[in-house]
Design an enzyme around this catalytic site. Sequence first.
Site, PDB file in Angstrom:
ATOM      1  N   HIS A  87      26.629 -12.299  -3.829  1.00 46.48           N
ATOM      2  CA  HIS A  87      26.945 -12.754  -2.475  1.00 46.48           C
ATOM      3  C   HIS A  87      27.574 -14.144  -2.535  1.00 46.48           C
ATOM      4  CE1 HIS A  87      23.771  -9.898  -0.519  1.00 46.48           C
ATOM      5  NE2 HIS A  87      24.886  -9.284  -0.862  1.00 46.48           N
ATOM      6  N   HIS A 134      13.857 -17.076  -5.258  1.00 42.75           N
ATOM      7  CA  HIS A 134      14.308 -15.794  -4.713  1.00 42.75           C
ATOM      8  C   HIS A 134      15.574 -15.310  -5.413  1.00 42.75           C
ATOM      9  CE1 HIS A 134      12.276 -17.901  -1.192  1.00 42.75           C
ATOM     10  NE2 HIS A 134      11.446 -16.941  -1.557  1.00 42.75           N
ATOM     11  N   VAL A 152      18.274 -12.452   3.611  1.00 44.72           N
ATOM     12  CA  VAL A 152      17.023 -13.159   3.304  1.00 44.72           C
ATOM     13  C   VAL A 152      16.628 -13.968   4.533  1.00 44.72           C
ATOM     14  CG1 VAL A 152      17.497 -13.318   0.827  1.00 44.72           C
ATOM     15  CG2 VAL A 152      18.227 -15.167   2.330  1.00 44.72           C
TER      16      VAL A 152
END
Length: 262
Positions: free
Chosen positions: A120, A65, A201
Site C-alpha cells: 500500500h 502492525h 487499519v
Amino acid sequence: MARLSWGYGEHNGPIHWNELFPIADGDQQSPIEIKTKEVKYDSSLRPLSIKYDPASAKIISNSGHSFNVDFDDTEDKSVLRGGPLTGNYRLRQFHLHWGSADDHGSEHVVDGVRYAAELHVVHWNSDKYPSFVEAAHESDGLAVLGVFLQIGEHNPQLQKITDILDSIKEKGKQTRFTNFDPLCLLPSSWDYWTYPGSLTVPPLLESVTWIVLKQPISISSQQLARFRSLLCTAEGESAAFLLSNHRPPQPLKGRRVRASFY
C-alpha cells in the site's frame, strides 16, 4: 481492548475492531473482493502519472502492525496524479500486508484469488488540505495505490527493505532509510481498478480513493518469510511474531468498482 492495542490476534483482530472503531461496520470499508464480471470499464479514467523523488524517503519503522517507510511530505516532491484523481496527491508512506502462509495475505481479493501480500502506497490531497492528518478525515483526502505480490522469482527491488528488517525487529524501532524510489516496486502495467473506500487499519477512515493495480509483482517465499520475522511486540515484552496482518474483504454495499482497461 485498549484503544492502542488493536492488532491481528484472536482477541484484538479485525472482528473486534468495531468495538473501538464503529466505522468498521460503515458503508465504504476496505478492502473488498473485486469481482471482474461486475466491474465497469470507464473511458473517462485517465492513465496514472507518478513522480517520486528517492531523496524524500526518510525512515523505516516497525509500527507493530507492519513496517512503514515514511517520506518527507512537506512539499510536492513525490506525487501521484491522473487516474480517477483531481489534483496532486503527495506521497506519505508505504507498508505491506501479508499472511501466515504463502497462499494468502493480500487484503483485496480478485475473483476469489488471494495473493501472497499487498503493498500500500499512501498519498494525500495536498491541493485541498494542509496536512495528511486533515486530509485523512475528508472523502477526497487520500489515495492509496495497491500492488499485489505473487510468489515467484526473487525480487531484487525488495532487497533494500528486507536487508534492514533486523534493525527494526521490535515494535517501536526505526532507522534511517533514504534514496529509495517506490516506483521500482510497481509492475510494468499500470492498468487499475478504482473504488471509494477506507483505510484498512484503524481508525478505518472512509477517505480513500483506492487504485488497485491489476498486474502483480513477484516476491520469493524466502523474501516473504523475512517480513514474518518482524515482532509485533516491543523490546522487553514477551516476543510475538507479526505472522499475519491483513483485514478480510468487507461488504461492497452498493459501491461501484471501475476499471481503466477492458
